[in-house]
Write a protein that holds these residues in place. Structure first.
Motif, PDB file in Angstrom:
ATOM      1  N   THR A 119       0.828  -1.263   0.071  1.00 12.15           N
ATOM      2  CA  THR A 119       0.020  -0.162  -0.201  1.00 12.15           C
ATOM      3  C   THR A 119       0.794   1.340  -0.107  1.00 12.15           C
ATOM      4  OG1 THR A 119      -1.633  -1.298   1.263  1.00 12.15           O
ATOM      5  CG2 THR A 119      -1.992   1.204   1.123  1.00 12.15           C
ATOM      6  N   SER A 120       1.811   1.275   0.865  1.00  9.86           N
ATOM      7  CA  SER A 120       2.652   2.538   0.704  1.00  9.86           C
ATOM      8  C   SER A 120       3.273   2.764  -0.159  1.00  9.86           C
ATOM      9  CB  SER A 120       3.753   2.502   1.993  1.00  9.86           C
ATOM     10  OG  SER A 120       4.240   1.245   2.043  1.00  9.86           O
ATOM     11  N   ALA A 121       3.979   1.805  -1.218  1.00 11.10           N
ATOM     12  CA  ALA A 121       4.673   2.022  -2.539  1.00 11.10           C
ATOM     13  C   ALA A 121       3.633   2.514  -3.486  1.00 11.10           C
ATOM     14  CB  ALA A 121       5.289   0.793  -2.631  1.00 11.10           C
ATOM     15  N   ARG A 122       2.439   2.112  -3.179  1.00 14.13           N
ATOM     16  CA  ARG A 122       1.381   2.484  -4.274  1.00 14.13           C
ATOM     17  C   ARG A 122       0.922   3.868  -4.129  1.00 14.13           C
ATOM     18  NH1 ARG A 122      -3.735   1.513  -3.584  1.00 14.13           N
ATOM     19  NH2 ARG A 122      -3.289  -0.261  -2.153  1.00 14.13           N
ATOM     20  N   LEU A 123       0.808   4.187  -2.848  1.00 17.15           N
ATOM     21  CA  LEU A 123       0.354   5.634  -2.426  1.00 17.15           C
ATOM     22  C   LEU A 123       1.427   6.606  -2.931  1.00 17.15           C
ATOM     23  CD1 LEU A 123      -1.495   5.444   0.865  1.00 17.15           C
ATOM     24  CD2 LEU A 123      -2.596   5.543  -1.425  1.00 17.15           C
ATOM     25  N   LEU A 124       2.809   6.160  -2.542  1.00 14.91           N
ATOM     26  CA  LEU A 124       3.771   7.187  -3.131  1.00 14.91           C
ATOM     27  C   LEU A 124       3.932   7.282  -4.576  1.00 14.91           C
ATOM     28  CD1 LEU A 124       5.883   8.208  -0.742  1.00 14.91           C
ATOM     29  CD2 LEU A 124       7.362   6.311  -1.770  1.00 14.91           C
ATOM     30  N   ARG A 125       3.889   6.254  -5.415  1.00 15.81           N
ATOM     31  CA  ARG A 125       3.765   6.355  -6.824  1.00 15.81           C
ATOM     32  C   ARG A 125       2.580   7.034  -7.405  1.00 15.81           C
ATOM     33  NH1 ARG A 125       3.933   0.706  -6.583  1.00 15.81           N
ATOM     34  NH2 ARG A 125       2.070  -0.168  -7.062  1.00 15.81           N
ATOM     35  N   GLN A 126       1.421   6.904  -6.699  1.00 14.93           N
ATOM     36  CA  GLN A 126       0.083   7.827  -7.365  1.00 14.93           C
ATOM     37  C   GLN A 126       0.434   9.097  -6.839  1.00 14.93           C
ATOM     38  OE1 GLN A 126      -2.738   4.260  -5.699  1.00 14.93           O
ATOM     39  NE2 GLN A 126      -3.948   5.806  -6.894  1.00 14.93           N
ATOM     40  N   ALA A 127       0.975   9.419  -5.786  1.00  9.42           N
ATOM     41  CA  ALA A 127       1.333  10.892  -5.654  1.00  9.42           C
ATOM     42  C   ALA A 127       2.190  11.531  -6.565  1.00  9.42           C
ATOM     43  CB  ALA A 127       1.934  11.287  -4.194  1.00  9.42           C
ATOM     44  N   LYS A 128       3.130  10.695  -7.427  1.00  7.65           N
ATOM     45  CA  LYS A 128       3.825  11.153  -8.533  1.00  7.65           C
ATOM     46  C   LYS A 128       3.095  11.111  -9.753  1.00  7.65           C
ATOM     47  CE  LYS A 128       8.112   9.923  -6.076  1.00  7.65           C
ATOM     48  NZ  LYS A 128       8.899   8.797  -5.775  1.00  7.65           N
ATOM     49  N   GLY A 129       1.949  10.538  -9.626  1.00  8.42           N
ATOM     50  CA  GLY A 129       1.220  10.725 -10.974  1.00  8.42           C
ATOM     51  C   GLY A 129       0.959   9.414 -11.617  1.00  8.42           C
ATOM     52  N   ALA A 130       1.488   8.155 -10.843  1.00 12.59           N
ATOM     53  CA  ALA A 130       1.292   6.711 -11.590  1.00 12.59           C
ATOM     54  C   ALA A 130      -0.090   6.680 -11.401  1.00 12.59           C
ATOM     55  CB  ALA A 130       2.275   6.001 -10.779  1.00 12.59           C
ATOM     56  N   PRO A 131      -0.667   5.741 -12.354  1.00  9.44           N
ATOM     57  CA  PRO A 131      -1.954   5.235 -12.330  1.00  9.44           C
ATOM     58  C   PRO A 131      -2.049   3.900 -11.187  1.00  9.44           C
ATOM     59  CG  PRO A 131      -0.829   4.377 -14.143  1.00  9.44           C
ATOM     60  CD  PRO A 131       0.158   5.409 -13.685  1.00  9.44           C
ATOM     61  N   ALA A 132      -3.135   3.743 -10.496  1.00  6.91           N
ATOM     62  CA  ALA A 132      -3.259   2.809  -9.515  1.00  6.91           C
ATOM     63  C   ALA A 132      -2.712   1.603  -9.980  1.00  6.91           C
ATOM     64  CB  ALA A 132      -4.650   2.740  -9.090  1.00  6.91           C
ATOM     65  N   ASP A 133      -2.770   1.229 -11.294  1.00  7.77           N
ATOM     66  CA  ASP A 133      -2.540  -0.190 -11.545  1.00  7.77           C
ATOM     67  C   ASP A 133      -1.118  -0.279 -12.314  1.00  7.77           C
ATOM     68  OD1 ASP A 133      -3.282   1.109 -13.632  1.00  7.77           O
ATOM     69  OD2 ASP A 133      -4.576  -0.527 -14.709  1.00  7.77           O
ATOM     70  N   ALA A 134      -0.208   0.877 -12.013  1.00  5.97           N
ATOM     71  CA  ALA A 134       1.287   0.862 -12.852  1.00  5.97           C
ATOM     72  C   ALA A 134       1.748  -0.623 -12.502  1.00  5.97           C
ATOM     73  CB  ALA A 134       1.746   2.112 -12.217  1.00  5.97           C
ATOM     74  N   GLY A 135       2.367  -0.815 -13.435  1.00  9.27           N
ATOM     75  CA  GLY A 135       3.275  -2.319 -13.255  1.00  9.27           C
ATOM     76  C   GLY A 135       4.771  -2.159 -13.002  1.00  9.27           C
ATOM     77  N   LEU A 136       5.366  -3.087 -12.481  1.00  7.91           N
ATOM     78  CA  LEU A 136       6.601  -3.184 -12.145  1.00  7.91           C
ATOM     79  C   LEU A 136       7.366  -4.107 -13.162  1.00  7.91           C
ATOM     80  CD1 LEU A 136       9.105  -2.051 -10.844  1.00  7.91           C
ATOM     81  CD2 LEU A 136       8.829  -4.183  -9.205  1.00  7.91           C
ATOM     82  N   GLY A 137       8.183  -3.857 -14.002  1.00  7.58           N
ATOM     83  CA  GLY A 137       9.363  -4.895 -14.614  1.00  7.58           C
ATOM     84  C   GLY A 137      10.395  -4.887 -13.774  1.00  7.58           C
ATOM     85  N   LEU A 138      11.071  -6.056 -14.098  1.00  9.55           N
ATOM     86  CA  LEU A 138      12.404  -6.274 -13.196  1.00  9.55           C
ATOM     87  C   LEU A 138      13.307  -6.830 -14.233  1.00  9.55           C
ATOM     88  CD1 LEU A 138      11.425  -8.162 -10.022  1.00  9.55           C
ATOM     89  CD2 LEU A 138      12.115  -5.775 -10.151  1.00  9.55           C
ATOM     90  N   VAL A 139      14.783  -6.350 -14.010  1.00  6.26           N
ATOM     91  CA  VAL A 139      15.730  -7.020 -14.792  1.00  6.26           C
ATOM     92  C   VAL A 139      16.821  -7.651 -13.994  1.00  6.26           C
ATOM     93  CG1 VAL A 139      15.456  -5.153 -16.680  1.00  6.26           C
ATOM     94  CG2 VAL A 139      17.094  -4.695 -14.782  1.00  6.26           C
TER      95      VAL A 139
END
Ligand code: PEP
Ligand code: MG
Length: 872
Positions: free
Chosen positions: A206-226
């Motif tokens: 939850t906290s990571a989601r709220l943090l990125r939403q505050a930066k304009g990310a959509p609620a369902d923004a995805g994460l890729g990994l390399v």
């Protein structure tokens, strides 16, 4: 339109690394990054895509597997991909690292985990190869990161371990075992699976989601990994890691910046202090160029290629392994607003991007930062409270509580911040003398805000969480700190923050790059931009910012000068029309001189002069001392002054005797102003280009008002022309700022050459919302979602916008050639300009300091349209 992404497609054919493990290669969700692999920013994130582009450029990028958003989402749900297939992509002895790859790097992501695959056996092997200390450092780093970020053990346990090298490793492994009752995992596949699981889950928390939403990310923004093969950066020969960029990130000037640290990994070099080396030869100390010139030359070449092909200034993360350079990653150089502009212009000047794209890359809101002094981005901020950021820029000064104190302070050469509960016309001279203004009340279009923006003076209004006891000359911050006359405050009008003390500042930056970008913007723009300018100084600023004319000159502001204010008051006090006329005759030459200056400064560009608008009593003194002063000047008893002030007081002055209503009931004022305008027209036309003044009638709500005023103004024009024996042209227009004027725009347009929509009053009257009081509850309203934005700041397109559209449509229907414009504060707001452009307005007019913002925003709209990128 979104600016082009950092990376471009390749021109050169590329020979892909030989893929191993068909399961990985055929699966877009866990794919080896090759030139042709199915990797996209929208499915694998920016980092994965960028690495593919680096691979296509044949740069020495370590082998990397990309995991898609969907693969990472499955991992968070407990469904692991084929870990064996991923591991089989790398040499059995390789160490691995995992890094996040979100769609937009600004949305963040979990921290990278390095040296996966380190275990007791690898430690022994690597100790033989690179030395026991280096091998221990690799293992130690992994154990500690794994323990804290994957096994989620208490970081304090590891903070307490002071030893490094082998001893540190021994203690860390013991601590891990003590805390988990398990041995540290030794299987690389098991380690990798645990790292992937923990990073995937961290992203979905939850906290990571709220943090990125505050930066304009959509609620369902995805994460890729390399998952990338590690080049250790430790061992024999010249080994180490660093970060390089070709520009200085605060200024954007070309300069190789970054650091390199021998025997290090990741971004260690940046935090290493004096131990880290400079990159290019540097008088301040040893540089990478000194110790490994060939590696440095190769690195510089790679960075230049990245800049050219990725069409962006990139921060290059690199490792040197026994003298050989490896590029681990490239991210956009983080940058200040001024650096962003310089970088975009240089990329275009170097032919890497077209000028249009340079224009598109700059956020118009950020231009404000270039036009004003700012609190330095790295300065420490002691924030007392946050009010409404009403006029951008920052300034520090001793606080004063009256206009007179401000003037005295300025006379002593001491910068001061004028603190008032709210400002009135009589404070304007104090505002001129101050370096910044702070008020308890008001909103984006209140007196202090409008004047502050006009003067380019940092201003915060509506700082209602602070206690203002101006009578006893003190303000109290919410934390209880008290500030009195002479204490130092800093006003950051760009953020609305009131700061204690004097943080470091950064000067305005109107350099060649700025001028170049603006010229490119103007070449694209298809809506006019004028400035609201009340004084010659404002007009000069408007000209400096290349405004195409003055769209609104609020003539009443010319009377705030102390010498004139008294004459103005005498006029208001005159008992008869003839007495009033006599005083107005003294004001006439003053007004005429003002207009001559404005016309000369604008050199033939259109100047729209609004006839007197505010209620007269605004010019009367409100304080006892002011009333006494006026009584002395008029040689009448104070009681007469007090009585007159009381008699003129209205319940609702903004809806009372003001604007055209004064023009109809006290016509001598408009007569005088019209005469001053026309005489100035002839005077200014004698030397320069002919002037065609525009005369504007404020606060109209009925056609008959316009007819009455127009008849008198036409008569004054005829009289001046006949007295001087010289003809001239002028345009008469109407300010549409009452809902009724919008509704009746068809008949009003009949008698007008132009309609200028005053969206400040129109917003006030459409909502029934006082522009001077809205600041008190605006933040609550916005927080609770009643308004998405302050409607005095961003045009309410649904309501006020509907009236604008209706007014334009009706006005144009009855008079197609009528010029239509917006001169409210919204004229400088990029979102509102988009609306005005779409609704067919000829121009917008805004505070002089917002002209560049408006020019850029308008150009971006035109470019988006040309490229077919506009939304909706
Ligand atoms: C307006 O009402 O939009 C306007 C420009 O006039 P003022 O702000 O002076 O009322
Ligand atoms: Mg108005």
């Amino acid at each position: 339109m979104r600016p082009e992404r950092a990376c471009a497609s390749p021109k050169r054919p590329y020979s892909a690394p030989k893929p191993k493990g068909a399961a990985v290669q055929n699966n877009p969700n866990t794919t080896l990054i090759t030139a042709t692999a199915p990797v996209a920013t929208a499915t694998h994130g920016g980092r994965a895509k960028c690495l593919q582009r680096l691979v296509r450029l044949d740069l020495p990028v370590p082998r990397t597997v990309a995991l898609s958003f969907s693969a990472v989402h499955d991992i968070a749900q407990g469904q692991l991909p084929d870990i064996g297939a991923i591991v089989s992509q790398f040499e059995p002895t390789a160490l691995l690292c995992v890094r996040p790859s979100s769609e937009d790097p600004d949305w963040g992501g979990p921290g990278a985990v390095l040296n996966i695959g380190m275990n007791d056996a690898r430690f022994v092997e690597l100790s033989d190869k690179m030395g026991a200390e280096a091998a221990a450092a690799l293992y130690l780093r992994f154990v500690q990161t794994f323990a804290i970020h994957v096994a989620r053990l208490d970081p304090d346990v590891f903070d307490e371990i002071e030893a490094d090298g082998r001893e540190g490793l021994r203690q860390s492994l013991r601590a891990y075992e003590d805390e988990t009752d398990e041995n540290f995992p030794q299987d690389p596949g098991e380690q990798l699976a645990a790292v992937l699981r923990s990073m995937a889950r961290a992203w979905e928390g939850t906290s990571a989601r709220l943090l990125r939403q505050a930066k304009g990310a959509p609620a369902d923004a995805g994460l890729g990994l390399v998952v990338q093969e590690m080049i250790p950066g430790l061992g024999q020969g010249e080994c180490g890691s660093g970060v390089l960029q070709l520009v200085e990130p605060a200024t954007g000037l070309p300069q190789i910046t970054g650091r390199y640290l021998s025997q290090s990994q990741g971004r260690d070099a940046l935090g290493a202090g004096a131990e880290a080396l400079y990159l290019e030869k540097d008088p301040r100390g040893v540089a990478l160029e000194d110790v490994a010139p060939e590696a440095f030359a190769a690195l510089k070449q790679h960075a230049a290629l990245m800049r050219e092909k990725l069409r962006e200034e990139m921060q290059v993360e690199f490792v040197i392994e026994n003298g050989h350079v490896h590029i681990l990653d490239g991210v956009r150089v983080p940058r200040s607003a001024r650096a962003a502009l310089r970088i975009a212009v240089r990329l275009a000047e170097d032919g890497i991007i077209p000028p249009q794209e340079a224009v598109m890359r700059i956020d118009p809101h950020s231009v404000n930062e270039l036009l004003h002094r700012q609190v330095h981005p790295q300065a420490k901020r002691d924030v007392l409270t946050t009010g409404i950021a009403a006029s951008p820029g920052a300034a520090t000064g001793k606080i004063v509580f009256t206009a007179a104190e401000a003037q005295a302070s300025a006379a002593r050469g001491e910068p001061c911040v004028l603190v008032r509960r709210e400002t009135a016309p009589e404070d304007v001279r104090g505002m001129h003398a101050a370096v910044a203004v702070l008020t308890e009340r008001g909103g984006m279009t209140s007196h202090a805000a409008v004047i502050g923006r006009g003067l380019g003076l940092p201003c915060i209004v509506g700082a209602s969480e602070m206690e203002f006891q101006t009578k006893v000359r003190m303000i109290k911050a919410p934390d209880g700190r008290v500030f009195r006359t002479g204490d130092i405050l800093t006003i950051d009008g760009s953020t609305g923050q009131v700061l204690a003390g004097e943080p470091a500042m950064m000067e305005a930056a109107l350099d060649d790059s700025f001028q170049t970008l603006m010229a490119w913007a103007d070449a694209e723009r298809d809506i006019g931009i004028r400035a609201n300018a009340d004084t010659p100084a404002d007009a000069q600023t408007a000209r400096n910012f290349d405004a195409q004319g003055i769209g609104l000159c609020r003539t009443e502001h010319m009377f705030f000068d102390p010498g004139r204010l008294t004459v103005m008051r005498e006029m208001i006090f005159a008992a008869t029309p003839s007495g009033r006329k006599a005083v107005l005759e003294r004001l006439l030459p003053m007004q005429r001189d003002d207009f001559v200056q404005l016309f000369r400064i604008m050199e033939g560009k259109p100047v729209c002069i609004r006839l007197f608008d505010p209620p007269l009593h605004e010019f009367l003194p409100t304080t006892r001392a002011g009333q006494r002063e006026l009584a002395e000047a008029l040689d009448i008893p104070v009681s007469d002054v007090t009585r007159r002030v009381e008699a003129m007081t209205e319940y609702n002055p903004m809806l009372g005797l003001r604007g055209v209503r004064l023009g109809v009931t006290v016509p001598e004022i408009y007569d005088m102003q019209a005469r001053a305008i026309f005489e100035a027209t002839l005077e200014a036309s004698r030397k320069g280009k002919p002037v065609v003044p525009e005369v504007m009638i404020p606060l109209v709500s009925a056609k008959r008002e316009v007819e009455l005023v127009k008849a008198r103004i036409d008569a004054v024009a005829a009289a001046v022309a006949s007295e001087r024996g010289q003809e001239f042209d002028y345009r008469l227009g109407v300010m549409v700022e009452t809902p009724r004027a919008c509704l009746r725009a068809d008949e009003i347009a009949h008698c007008a050459s132009f309609l200028s929509f005053g969206t400040n009053d129109l917003t006030q009257m459409t909502y029934g919302l006082s522009r001077d009081d809205a600041g008190r509850f605006m933040s609550v309203y916005v927080r609770q979602g009643v308004f998405t934005e302050d409607p005095f700041h961003v045009l309410d397109q649904d309501g006020v916008g509907e009236l604008l559209k209706l007014g334009v449509e009706r006005g144009r229907k009855s008079k197609p050639e009528v010029t239509v414009s917006v001169c409210g504060e919204h004229g400088g707001n990029p979102e509102s300009i988009a609306f005005c452009r779409a609704a067919g307005f000829d121009y917008v007019s805004c505070s002089p300091f917002r002209v560049p913002v408006a020019r850029l925003a308008a150009a971006q709209l035109a470019i988006s349209d040309k490229l077919g990128m506009s939304e909706g």
